[in-house]
Design a protein around this motif. Structure first.
Motif, PDB file in Angstrom:
ATOM      1  N   LEU A  54       0.816  -1.220   0.000  1.00 22.33           N
ATOM      2  CA  LEU A  54       0.000   0.000   0.000  1.00 22.33           C
ATOM      3  C   LEU A  54       0.850   1.272   0.000  1.00 22.33           C
ATOM      4  N   GLU A  55       2.168   1.097   0.004  1.00 22.85           N
ATOM      5  CA  GLU A  55       3.120   2.213  -0.034  1.00 22.85           C
ATOM      6  C   GLU A  55       2.880   3.207   1.090  1.00 22.85           C
ATOM      7  N   THR A  56       2.785   2.676   2.300  1.00 23.25           N
ATOM      8  CA  THR A  56       2.592   3.510   3.476  1.00 23.25           C
ATOM      9  C   THR A  56       3.388   2.906   4.628  1.00 23.25           C
ATOM     10  N   SER A  57       3.495   3.635   5.712  1.00 19.73           N
ATOM     11  CA  SER A  57       4.211   3.103   6.869  1.00 19.73           C
ATOM     12  C   SER A  57       3.297   2.195   7.680  1.00 19.73           C
ATOM     13  N   VAL A  58       3.917   1.324   8.444  1.00 18.55           N
ATOM     14  CA  VAL A  58       3.149   0.460   9.344  1.00 18.55           C
ATOM     15  C   VAL A  58       2.400   1.337  10.339  1.00 18.55           C
ATOM     16  N   GLU A  70       8.916  10.165  12.669  1.00 14.98           N
ATOM     17  CA  GLU A  70       9.538  10.122  11.352  1.00 14.98           C
ATOM     18  C   GLU A  70       9.957  11.533  10.978  1.00 14.98           C
ATOM     19  N   SER A  71      11.198  11.679  10.617  1.00 15.36           N
ATOM     20  CA  SER A  71      11.707  13.019  10.316  1.00 15.36           C
ATOM     21  C   SER A  71      11.276  13.459   8.922  1.00 15.36           C
ATOM     22  N   PRO A  72      11.189  14.773   8.713  1.00 16.80           N
ATOM     23  CA  PRO A  72      10.833  15.278   7.378  1.00 16.80           C
ATOM     24  C   PRO A  72      11.828  14.816   6.315  1.00 16.80           C
ATOM     25  N   ALA A  73      13.095  14.644   6.694  1.00 14.44           N
ATOM     26  CA  ALA A  73      14.091  14.185   5.723  1.00 14.44           C
ATOM     27  C   ALA A  73      13.730  12.800   5.204  1.00 14.44           C
ATOM     28  N   GLU A  74      13.210  11.949   6.080  1.00 13.67           N
ATOM     29  CA  GLU A  74      12.802  10.608   5.644  1.00 13.67           C
ATOM     30  C   GLU A  74      11.644  10.697   4.665  1.00 13.67           C
ATOM     31  N   GLU A  75      10.727  11.646   4.884  1.00 13.87           N
ATOM     32  CA  GLU A  75       9.607  11.827   3.960  1.00 13.87           C
ATOM     33  C   GLU A  75      10.121  12.263   2.591  1.00 13.87           C
ATOM     34  N   PHE A  81      12.566   8.577  -3.952  1.00 17.26           N
ATOM     35  CA  PHE A  81      12.658   7.206  -4.436  1.00 17.26           C
ATOM     36  C   PHE A  81      11.331   6.653  -4.933  1.00 17.26           C
ATOM     37  N   SER A  82      10.232   7.379  -4.693  1.00 16.96           N
ATOM     38  CA  SER A  82       8.950   6.930  -5.226  1.00 16.96           C
ATOM     39  C   SER A  82       8.827   7.266  -6.703  1.00 16.96           C
ATOM     40  N   GLY A  83       9.658   8.185  -7.181  1.00 21.59           N
ATOM     41  CA  GLY A  83       9.660   8.479  -8.602  1.00 21.59           C
ATOM     42  C   GLY A  83       9.163   9.858  -8.982  1.00 21.59           C
ATOM     43  N   ASP A  84       8.454  10.567  -8.106  1.00 18.99           N
ATOM     44  CA  ASP A  84       7.946  11.889  -8.466  1.00 18.99           C
ATOM     45  C   ASP A  84       8.850  12.964  -7.870  1.00 18.99           C
ATOM     46  N   VAL A  85       9.924  13.237  -8.560  1.00 20.14           N
ATOM     47  CA  VAL A  85      10.926  14.182  -8.081  1.00 20.14           C
ATOM     48  C   VAL A  85      10.379  15.607  -8.074  1.00 20.14           C
TER      49      VAL A  85
END
Length: 99
Positions: A54-58, A70-75, A81-85
């Protein structure tokens, strides 16, 4: 139970059924169904596989909100890496400007 509403919402958003989610995550459809009605305890390995499909966090899947740790840098990395730069670049630019 938050999991049931979040799971149903994410499936609808992705346009997939529980059967398709079961196939992709290799989690039995009956297990997913039982999660939606609150009848089954959650196996950590299974919930992780479902969250990946589902491309989401647990955390989001279980609680229906973004992980406060979760830090903003991780977002940003996830977006890159999801593809929408373009989305990521726009977000970085907004933060740089302070908006």
């Amino acid at each position: 139970m938050k999991l049931s509403s979040t799971l149903e919402s994410l499936c609808k958003k992705k346009g997939i059924t529980l059967a398709e989610l079961a196939r992709r995550s290799e989690v039995p459809k009956q297990t997913l169904h039982n999660w939606t009605i609150g009848r089954r305890s959650i196996n950590p390995d299974q919930i992780k596989r479902v969250s990946q499909v589902l491309e989401t966090s647990v955390h989001y899947l279980l609680f229906g909100e973004h992980d406060p740790f979760e830090s903003p840098a991780e977002e940003i990395l996830k977006e890159i890496f999801s593809g929408d730069v373009r989305v990521t670049l726009h977000r970085i630019e907004r933060r740089r400007r302070g908006s």
